[in-house]
Enzyme design. Structure first.
Site, PDB file in Angstrom:
ATOM      1  N   GLY A  47      97.736  78.169 -21.416  1.00  0.00           N
ATOM      2  CA  GLY A  47      98.496  78.108 -22.287  1.00  0.00           C
ATOM      3  C   GLY A  47      99.324  76.718 -22.152  1.00  0.00           C
ATOM      4  N   ASP A  76      95.277  58.818 -23.747  1.00  0.00           N
ATOM      5  CA  ASP A  76      95.497  59.120 -22.403  1.00  0.00           C
ATOM      6  C   ASP A  76      96.414  57.788 -21.828  1.00  0.00           C
ATOM      7  OD1 ASP A  76      93.424  57.681 -22.723  1.00  0.00           O
ATOM      8  OD2 ASP A  76      92.214  58.445 -21.224  1.00  0.00           O
ATOM      9  N   HIS A  77      96.603  56.697 -22.755  1.00  0.00           N
ATOM     10  CA  HIS A  77      97.570  55.750 -22.278  1.00  0.00           C
ATOM     11  C   HIS A  77      98.713  55.634 -23.387  1.00  0.00           C
ATOM     12  CE1 HIS A  77      94.558  53.661 -19.569  1.00  0.00           C
ATOM     13  NE2 HIS A  77      93.785  54.810 -20.416  1.00  0.00           N
ATOM     14  N   ASP A 194      88.883  50.292 -13.351  1.00  0.00           N
ATOM     15  CA  ASP A 194      88.816  51.360 -13.999  1.00  0.00           C
ATOM     16  C   ASP A 194      87.316  51.902 -13.287  1.00  0.00           C
ATOM     17  OD1 ASP A 194      87.759  53.323 -15.497  1.00  0.00           O
ATOM     18  OD2 ASP A 194      87.447  51.936 -17.273  1.00  0.00           O
ATOM     19  N   GLY A 366      82.695  54.179 -23.162  1.00  0.00           N
ATOM     20  CA  GLY A 366      83.568  52.935 -23.318  1.00  0.00           C
ATOM     21  C   GLY A 366      83.827  52.267 -21.915  1.00  0.00           C
ATOM     22  N   HIS A 367      83.531  52.717 -20.893  1.00  0.00           N
ATOM     23  CA  HIS A 367      83.732  52.329 -19.428  1.00  0.00           C
ATOM     24  C   HIS A 367      82.546  51.694 -18.974  1.00  0.00           C
ATOM     25  CE1 HIS A 367      87.656  54.753 -19.747  1.00  0.00           C
ATOM     26  NE2 HIS A 367      86.939  55.575 -20.400  1.00  0.00           N
ATOM     27  N   HIS A 389      92.147  55.149 -12.137  1.00  0.00           N
ATOM     28  CA  HIS A 389      91.238  55.679 -13.247  1.00  0.00           C
ATOM     29  C   HIS A 389      89.979  56.384 -12.898  1.00  0.00           C
ATOM     30  CE1 HIS A 389      93.002  52.700 -16.281  1.00  0.00           C
ATOM     31  NE2 HIS A 389      94.005  53.273 -15.667  1.00  0.00           N
TER      32      HIS A 389
END
Lengths: 547, 547
Positions: A47, A76-77, A194, A366-367, A389
């Site tokens: 929930g 997320d940023h 990252d 993208g990483h 990260h």
């Protein structure tokens, strides 16, 4: 002296990815915050709409917070900014596209806070109190992303948020190798980097490999092509637009956030899409199928997204048509695999063709992968290394990579959110542990659901509930009527039909023959009876009244 | 005539993988059933232990069921036998190891049913009523697995359950190419084949690639090596035993099912492990760490498994020790990714080293990939093709592969469970749709939880509940006392403290001023108040009594 020269690095937010959604830097009583993003709930967080970091630590030092610095415009940023600025009316430092995306998001969410933006460009520097912050470009799956060089009297910290070393990115703007090298010549005391793909060997493919993938799908599709991706994956929009143009299709966008973000990015020149390529979704509906492409959200199969609704035939603006090809241009976020598979099966059942990244090269990460992560470390040559990260397993793998490159083990620190790291006297030490957890957001309530509530929910869900309403004669103590019994999530109606009379009889016996002291006796007796009958333990509630 | 010559192929069991857990063949009023396995619950199936296929169709024809034929000893093929034999006391046809594993399982589960086994060997043939069933060996991640050639007057069907074409399997026993080719010369009317890896290009690596992977991990580990896998992955046990022997370690087994299965497989000669290699777990505890390897269950991170309990420090028999290496020798089952990651992070947090298949080659799939699937089709040369064992997305991919090889599109059928397929007059047609769904098993109750119950559970879990107990004076209609309010899974205790008095006041006003007809009015008023305050909708229950 040491105290005065101590930089505190503070990753915030529960057992999520370390420092991904929010990180604070504190020096001599001044604080800057980097990023304010949201996390998506795990499958066992019942929930919950989304999660924001617990920044209680900052609230206690609200007067010391000088700025919010944003590295790029992904959820997320930036997703928690609307909540953050209500507590901290500080200026937000962001590049032009990032700023535009934030403004759009605040507007969509009806935020009334007055935000003071400081627009910055990659290559520039901001002086924020004691902090000097240098922005440098990094390539990622959204344009205008930056990494940060943060200088204080304690030394130089390089904060490498989401990045990859893409030599042929969609916008042609590669990560700023020169700046990274320059940092190295100045001497980097600490590198944060990252860790998302720290378990992935090799080098993440360039975004440019996707182009031919899309071209093939667009050329082969007999009917419409519907491409789903994240609304903020701006580079992907460019690639889909290019493929649409090449294949002689017009492009329509569906979904508010997607439409908004495209508008912002086009206006600011981050997307090059000619006006004549774009048609409104209504018009696209009337065109021949093979002349149409549609971009929308829902690549993670979310039931409330456009693709989710298409899979169940409940999308209002448009429905599936014979011959449609649905392209899911993303990779499953861990935990979403089941939902995505279910959605794909539903789309197939409804007759659509479905293309995902297991079938065609229509998505890349993208990483940075391991070889890029190593290259970064070798360019920056940091004295100390702090992987960020990622979950613990990725952070540890990233730390091992750094050690393989010669960073001494004692100079790499692996921490989780809430563990302060200190840079002081050219050394990196573990500082205090601060309270810090997930803050669950549901509807408009923030933080009023805690782990206790979540535990209750999982108990409710595991075996359901039984309510027993008992009315007694206050004089005789005898039942005035049969106990009323309701169950939810416990047994099917048919089984309840046989089980409820038994429980009524049990309660009857307890009250009239065996005697009882209070509700607890009834609860315990029913509990053990139900467990004996079903081997299950629903939550039992008894209300008792005397008349 | 056509009716007499009709073979019905009946895949049973909800939206799971088609025909994986159970498949029935019916000809002229006689039925044989292939496999009786369980499915594991998905993340949204709250409070379910496991799932068995709904075989209501068979129950209505109980007198016609002649036999249960089992292809191999994995849970998803034998796990429901204990339930099945209670309804159908028919003989079970199985190879020696499969029989041994079934017997062990029935014993562990306390089954009292008397089972008549017919032990069969690969290469043999059984005449079961009108059916002639030929068993042939297939390599898979468990020894003694078979495929089936099923002959009836309607034609020859090849039923290829879980398989791969491993040229160097652990037990040296490859898939029976000769038999497959022989079927081809006789003419195969219909091929059913495992679609698990239909989305995976290439050829699944041989099990033998794992050997060196284990050797390296065992050699490098400073302390104990704890290898987790499925209890029925018998081939893996052999490989771990070999690696232990090579590295000078003794091997201990932990967990009842693992210990039992190893015992059965060793006794029957399917595992070659010398007695002196094995030590009891108690003894292993007292030995030097680098001399010890332990095999146990829990490679999917299940909280109640040994590895799950090690990760939380709650395992009784033994705990983690400094220097332990945990090897998770399996691949995440879709949907388990989150649980596994959580468990790995916990193990790392407790100081263990963790090796999974992303880090080292310590697992391969037991299922054929695309090139193997194509090879099977080209060897068997079937007239018709029916992909089984997979979700719709995989079945469709598999059907496409078959079509690429020249099987005409009209000769491939893709169906889901409950859709009968008919082989009649050399043609494959779609038959009736029979009811068939998941049957949820929880504790000792089978099937008394249905989708309605599951939906209620998810409603309970989404926003929790509020119970309001109201006592009124039967003469004046006024409250005798403040309404008693309980919440579970709705808000935290602190928030309840402010919310509950507000709801009490609201109820007070409704009863004393605004008037109300029944409980529904109160529920509606509270519902809309709570939604306005929290944007959430807990389930609300009101009990009303008058005294």
């Amino acid at each position: 002296m040491s105290k005065k020269n101590k930089l505190k690095i503070i990753p915030l937010g529960g057992l999520g990815e370390v420092g991904k959604n929010m990180m604070a830097y504190e020096f001599a009583g001044e604080i800057i915050v980097v990023d304010a993003g949201i996390m998506f709930p795990k499958n066992d967080m019942l929930g919950v709409d989304y999660i924001i970091p617990d920044y209680e630590y900052l609230k206690k030092r609200a007067g010391q917070v000088r700025a919010l610095v944003i590295t790029h415009g992904h959820e997320d940023h930036i997703g928690a900014i609307q909540h953050f600025i209500e507590d901290f009316p500080v200026p937000i430092y962001a590049t032009p596209l990032t700023r535009g995306l934030i403004e759009g998001k605040l507007l969509r969410n009806g935020s009334k806070a007055k935000v003071q933006f400081k627009t910055v460009q990659a290559g520039e520097k901001s002086k924020i109190g004691v902090f000097s912050v240098e922005y440098f470009h990094v390539s990622h799956s959204i344009p205008d992303a930056v990494g940060l060089g943060i200088t204080t009297p304690a030394g130089l910290v390089v904060h490498m948020s989401d990045f990859k070393f893409d030599h042929t990115p969609v916008d042609g703007w590669t990560t700023d190798f020169a700046k990274l090298a320059e940092f190295a010549t100045r001497g980097v005391d600490l590198l944060l980097s990252d860790s998302t793909n720290a378990e992935r060997p090799g080098w993440t493919p360039s975004e440019s490999v996707i182009g031919p993938g899309f071209d093939k799908v667009f050329a082969e599709a007999q009917g419409r092509v519907i491409v789903a991706t994240f609304a903020s994956l701006i580079s992907r929009v460019q690639q889909v637009a290019d493929a649409a143009a090449k294949s002689g299709r017009k492009l329509a966008f569906a979904g508010t956030s997607m439409v908004d973000n495209v508008k912002v990015a086009r206006r600011m020149g981050y997307l090059e899409i000619p006006d004549e390529l774009i048609v409104p979704i209504d018009q696209a509906q009337k065109m021949q199928s093979h002349k149409v492409a549609i971009m929308c959200t829902g690549s993670q199969g979310e039931p409330s997204s456009i693709v989710g609704r298409l899979s169940t035939g409940t999308n209002r603006q448009f429905d599936l048509k014979e011959g449609d090809t649905i392209v899911l241009s993303s990779h499953p976020i861990p935990g979403n695999e089941e939902t995505i598979s279910k959605t794909i099966n539903r789309l197939l059942r409804r007759g659509a063709k479905v293309v995902d990244d297991s079938v065609a090269p229509i998505h890349v990460s993208g990483h940075a992968a391991q070889e890029e992560q190593k290259l970064l470390i070798n360019i920056v040559k940091p004295k100390h290394f702090l992987p960020i990260h990622g979950e613990l397993r990725m952070l540890m793998r990233h730390a091992e990579l750094a050690q393989e490159l010669g960073i001494p083990k004692e100079n790499t620190v692996v921490v989780e959110n809430g563990q302060v790291v200190e840079l002081v006297g050219n050394k990196v030490l573990l500082g205090e542990r601060i309270p810090g957890d997930y803050v669950f957001v549901t509807g408009e309530s923030i933080g009023d659901i805690d782990h206790g509530v979540m535990k209750e929910r999982s108990q409710l869900a595991r075996n359901g509930i039984m309510l027993i309403d008992i009315s007694l004669d206050k004089l005789t103590g005898r039942l005035l009527q049969e106990p009323e019994i309701i169950t939810r999530g416990f047994v099917s109606p048919e089984d309840a039909e046989t089980l409820i009379p038994d429980v009524q009889e049990l309660v009857n016996n307890l009250i009239h023959e065996n005697g009882f002291d209070d509700e607890k006796d009834i609860i315990n007796a029913v509990k053990s009876y139900l467990h004996q009958q079903t081997k299950r333990r629903p939550m039992i509630f008894v209300t008792l009244s005397k008349a």
